[in-house]
Design an enzyme around this catalytic site. Sequence first.
Site, PDB file in Angstrom:
ATOM      1  N   LYS A  75       0.826  -1.209   0.000  1.00 19.32           N
ATOM      2  CA  LYS A  75       0.000   0.000   0.000  1.00 19.32           C
ATOM      3  C   LYS A  75       0.861   1.260   0.000  1.00 19.32           C
ATOM      4  O   LYS A  75       0.607   2.202  -0.744  1.00 19.32           O
ATOM      5  CB  LYS A  75      -0.923  -0.050   1.222  1.00 19.32           C
ATOM      6  CG  LYS A  75      -2.057   0.935   1.201  1.00 19.32           C
ATOM      7  CD  LYS A  75      -3.138   0.602   2.204  1.00 19.32           C
ATOM      8  CE  LYS A  75      -2.651   0.628   3.632  1.00 19.32           C
ATOM      9  NZ  LYS A  75      -2.077  -0.590   4.168  1.00 19.32           N
ATOM     10  N   THR A  77       3.912   1.460  -1.044  1.00 18.91           N
ATOM     11  CA  THR A  77       4.603   1.496  -2.337  1.00 18.91           C
ATOM     12  C   THR A  77       3.718   2.112  -3.407  1.00 18.91           C
ATOM     13  O   THR A  77       4.171   2.955  -4.199  1.00 18.91           O
ATOM     14  CB  THR A  77       5.028   0.066  -2.745  1.00 18.91           C
ATOM     15  OG1 THR A  77       5.852  -0.478  -1.720  1.00 18.91           O
ATOM     16  CG2 THR A  77       5.777   0.066  -4.064  1.00 18.91           C
ATOM     17  N   ARG A  98       2.379   7.862   7.155  1.00 25.90           N
ATOM     18  CA  ARG A  98       2.649   7.706   8.586  1.00 25.90           C
ATOM     19  C   ARG A  98       4.134   7.428   8.825  1.00 25.90           C
ATOM     20  O   ARG A  98       4.841   6.954   7.937  1.00 25.90           O
ATOM     21  CB  ARG A  98       1.841   6.533   9.154  1.00 25.90           C
ATOM     22  CG  ARG A  98       0.339   6.765   9.175  1.00 25.90           C
ATOM     23  CD  ARG A  98      -0.387   5.507   9.600  1.00 25.90           C
ATOM     24  NE  ARG A  98      -0.206   4.437   8.623  1.00 25.90           N
ATOM     25  CZ  ARG A  98      -0.433   3.150   8.875  1.00 25.90           C
ATOM     26  NH1 ARG A  98      -0.822   2.766  10.071  1.00 25.90           N
ATOM     27  NH2 ARG A  98      -0.266   2.250   7.928  1.00 25.90           N
ATOM     28  N   LYS A 109       6.958  -7.071  10.505  1.00 25.79           N
ATOM     29  CA  LYS A 109       6.225  -6.394   9.436  1.00 25.79           C
ATOM     30  C   LYS A 109       7.134  -5.613   8.482  1.00 25.79           C
ATOM     31  O   LYS A 109       6.849  -5.479   7.305  1.00 25.79           O
ATOM     32  CB  LYS A 109       5.189  -5.449  10.068  1.00 25.79           C
ATOM     33  CG  LYS A 109       4.276  -4.753   9.062  1.00 25.79           C
ATOM     34  CD  LYS A 109       3.207  -3.949   9.795  1.00 25.79           C
ATOM     35  CE  LYS A 109       2.338  -3.183   8.821  1.00 25.79           C
ATOM     36  NZ  LYS A 109       3.017  -2.026   8.230  1.00 25.79           N
ATOM     37  N   ALA A 277      -3.486   0.784  12.658  1.00 17.11           N
ATOM     38  CA  ALA A 277      -4.897   0.790  12.258  1.00 17.11           C
ATOM     39  C   ALA A 277      -5.700  -0.335  12.883  1.00 17.11           C
ATOM     40  O   ALA A 277      -6.922  -0.319  12.826  1.00 17.11           O
ATOM     41  CB  ALA A 277      -5.010   0.716  10.735  1.00 17.11           C
ATOM     42  N   PHE A 305      -3.628  -1.004   6.861  1.00 19.08           N
ATOM     43  CA  PHE A 305      -4.291  -2.287   6.619  1.00 19.08           C
ATOM     44  C   PHE A 305      -5.409  -2.149   5.581  1.00 19.08           C
ATOM     45  O   PHE A 305      -5.302  -1.349   4.662  1.00 19.08           O
ATOM     46  CB  PHE A 305      -4.781  -2.882   7.945  1.00 19.08           C
ATOM     47  CG  PHE A 305      -3.664  -3.166   8.914  1.00 19.08           C
ATOM     48  CD1 PHE A 305      -2.538  -3.863   8.518  1.00 19.08           C
ATOM     49  CD2 PHE A 305      -3.711  -2.707  10.220  1.00 19.08           C
ATOM     50  CE1 PHE A 305      -1.490  -4.127   9.395  1.00 19.08           C
ATOM     51  CE2 PHE A 305      -2.668  -2.961  11.111  1.00 19.08           C
ATOM     52  CZ  PHE A 305      -1.569  -3.678  10.693  1.00 19.08           C
ATOM     53  N   PHE A 385       3.622  -7.867  -8.858  1.00 16.27           N
ATOM     54  CA  PHE A 385       4.809  -8.550  -8.338  1.00 16.27           C
ATOM     55  C   PHE A 385       5.453  -9.332  -9.480  1.00 16.27           C
ATOM     56  O   PHE A 385       4.772  -9.721 -10.436  1.00 16.27           O
ATOM     57  CB  PHE A 385       4.436  -9.493  -7.183  1.00 16.27           C
ATOM     58  CG  PHE A 385       4.305  -8.804  -5.849  1.00 16.27           C
ATOM     59  CD1 PHE A 385       5.194  -9.083  -4.823  1.00 16.27           C
ATOM     60  CD2 PHE A 385       3.301  -7.871  -5.618  1.00 16.27           C
ATOM     61  CE1 PHE A 385       5.075  -8.456  -3.585  1.00 16.27           C
ATOM     62  CE2 PHE A 385       3.179  -7.236  -4.393  1.00 16.27           C
ATOM     63  CZ  PHE A 385       4.064  -7.534  -3.371  1.00 16.27           C
ATOM     64  N   TRP A 413       6.698  -0.694  -8.174  1.00 17.54           N
ATOM     65  CA  TRP A 413       7.840  -1.234  -7.438  1.00 17.54           C
ATOM     66  C   TRP A 413       9.061  -1.314  -8.359  1.00 17.54           C
ATOM     67  O   TRP A 413      10.154  -0.915  -7.981  1.00 17.54           O
ATOM     68  CB  TRP A 413       7.494  -2.615  -6.881  1.00 17.54           C
ATOM     69  CG  TRP A 413       8.581  -3.214  -6.039  1.00 17.54           C
ATOM     70  CD1 TRP A 413       8.741  -3.076  -4.690  1.00 17.54           C
ATOM     71  CD2 TRP A 413       9.670  -4.040  -6.481  1.00 17.54           C
ATOM     72  NE1 TRP A 413       9.860  -3.755  -4.266  1.00 17.54           N
ATOM     73  CE2 TRP A 413      10.451  -4.354  -5.342  1.00 17.54           C
ATOM     74  CE3 TRP A 413      10.067  -4.544  -7.723  1.00 17.54           C
ATOM     75  CZ2 TRP A 413      11.594  -5.152  -5.420  1.00 17.54           C
ATOM     76  CZ3 TRP A 413      11.211  -5.336  -7.799  1.00 17.54           C
ATOM     77  CH2 TRP A 413      11.961  -5.634  -6.663  1.00 17.54           C
TER      78      TRP A 413
END
Length: 560
Positions: A75, A77, A98, A109, A277, A305, A385, A413
Amino acid sequence: MDQKVKSDIDIAQAAEMIKMKDMVEKLQLHEEEWEPYGHYKAKISLSVLERLKNQKEGKVILVTAINPTPAGEGKSTVTVGLGQALNKINKKAMIALREPSLGPTMGLKGGAAGGGYSQVVPMEDINLHFTGDIHAITTAHNALAAMLDNHVHRGNELKVDVRRVTWKRVLDMNDRALRQVVVGLGGPLQGVPRESGFDITVASEIMAILCLATSLKDLKARLAKMVVAYTADEEPITAKDLKAEGALTLLLKEAIKPNLVQTLENTPAIIHGGPFANIAHGCNSVIATKMASKLADFVVTEAGFGADLGAEKFLDIKTRAGNIDPSLVVIVATIRALKMHGGVPKDQLKEENVEAMKNGLANLEKHVETIRNFGLPHVVAINRFIHDSEEEITTLTSWCEQKGINVELADVWAQGGQGGKALAERVIHEIDHGERNFQYTYEIDSSIEEKINRIAKNIYGAKGVDFSPQAKKQMAIFEKNGWGDFPVCMAKTQYSLTDDPTRLGRPEDFTITVRELKPSVGAGFIVALTGNVMTMPGLPKEPAAMKMDVDENGKALGLF
């Protein structure tokens, strides 16, 4: 080395950053409106908001996602990539993110600075101590805890019931050993013994307050309202009763200023505040988002999230607190995560499996329905991906088109802003032409019980809510104390639409169990605790910290 297999830190350390003095000139900030923190970080003065108060605000674009999995959604990215892409199509865009917490950075994470060629930099600083904001929140929170215990020790004029102290201490680290502790042992000179515990700093109400405050004055007023304990008669005791709000505000006077950095492509980015979150409201600060909207025509921001958590809280809590009018929502999905929602184990995600991906599409569909119910234009971004097959991509794209869902492939990415141009163009088109009728999930003056029921049914798809006897009692007390008109912040697992993290996809015929309520009076919301959500996480068997190091020149190694 091939670009696609370079680590995030290798890519970030090769970035050609521009100095902050050039960045602030680009943003037309005045000399007295910014303070350098080294060459590539700066604090922005709140006076910018006053100077630009009559300037038209830019469009706010919220990036959310499907329910996350260990496979990763990217998210942040996509947020960074979309901001870069908007600038590539000649739109004046900024990013608002954030701050990462050290707990998950050192744990499992990872950081929150994006990835690949869509990162904010300097990523090592951002993912570690940054400008010290989270440390300031830790200090302010623990200062209040110390003042409370000192008050009890020095005669307890306020008649604090030590069995009813709710204000724990905090630490910005995953440390399960501190979840439950006893303080004050050692005899009369060491204080009054009582049970307590630690939360992670980003779960502190002070973090939530910093992110929802609109000014230094508002920050102080909110800090004063924080409930820290109760008397034996269950009367609330606040930070104001302890005469603590002035000192707390003093400790936070620099932390309230947003931090300015940049992306790999020199797109300006404000990074400020970092509530989780799943246990808090999961959005960067109101001040940062408002400031970015004054300095740019488009602001790309994210909420933690999936749409059931961060987006719901952004739309039902943050927009109310900050008078923010969102223009569009981007819903990030990955084929990897959809396959996990369709039943594929993590170690088999690189293999093509179109049927499993189809089975996982129900999760994406629910989140699209949620955003539609908010009445906002939306676009699904397929975060590509390297192991995604063409058939999987085509199948997902076709499914979205058949359902009338706007969709674009984002290869940000690997390609940075260039890989997000199609997404950026679709976002602009939908902002200009999409149907918009923004509405909240619940009315602010409805009961706490009604608000929770509406979130559970409309956002999660639950058939109802079970309230524990404790939660029912707390609702009555909160209504009596005048806290009934607050929004609700649901503390729930991020992995599932339910309160059971093992139920992936789109479960049906389930109820949500609310076991406890906590008033965050200063933040201005009621926290509803469901399931087994921890406010102090633990480290995994092999923490990410075990791979981190630094060379003799101070260069970070192994940081993602």
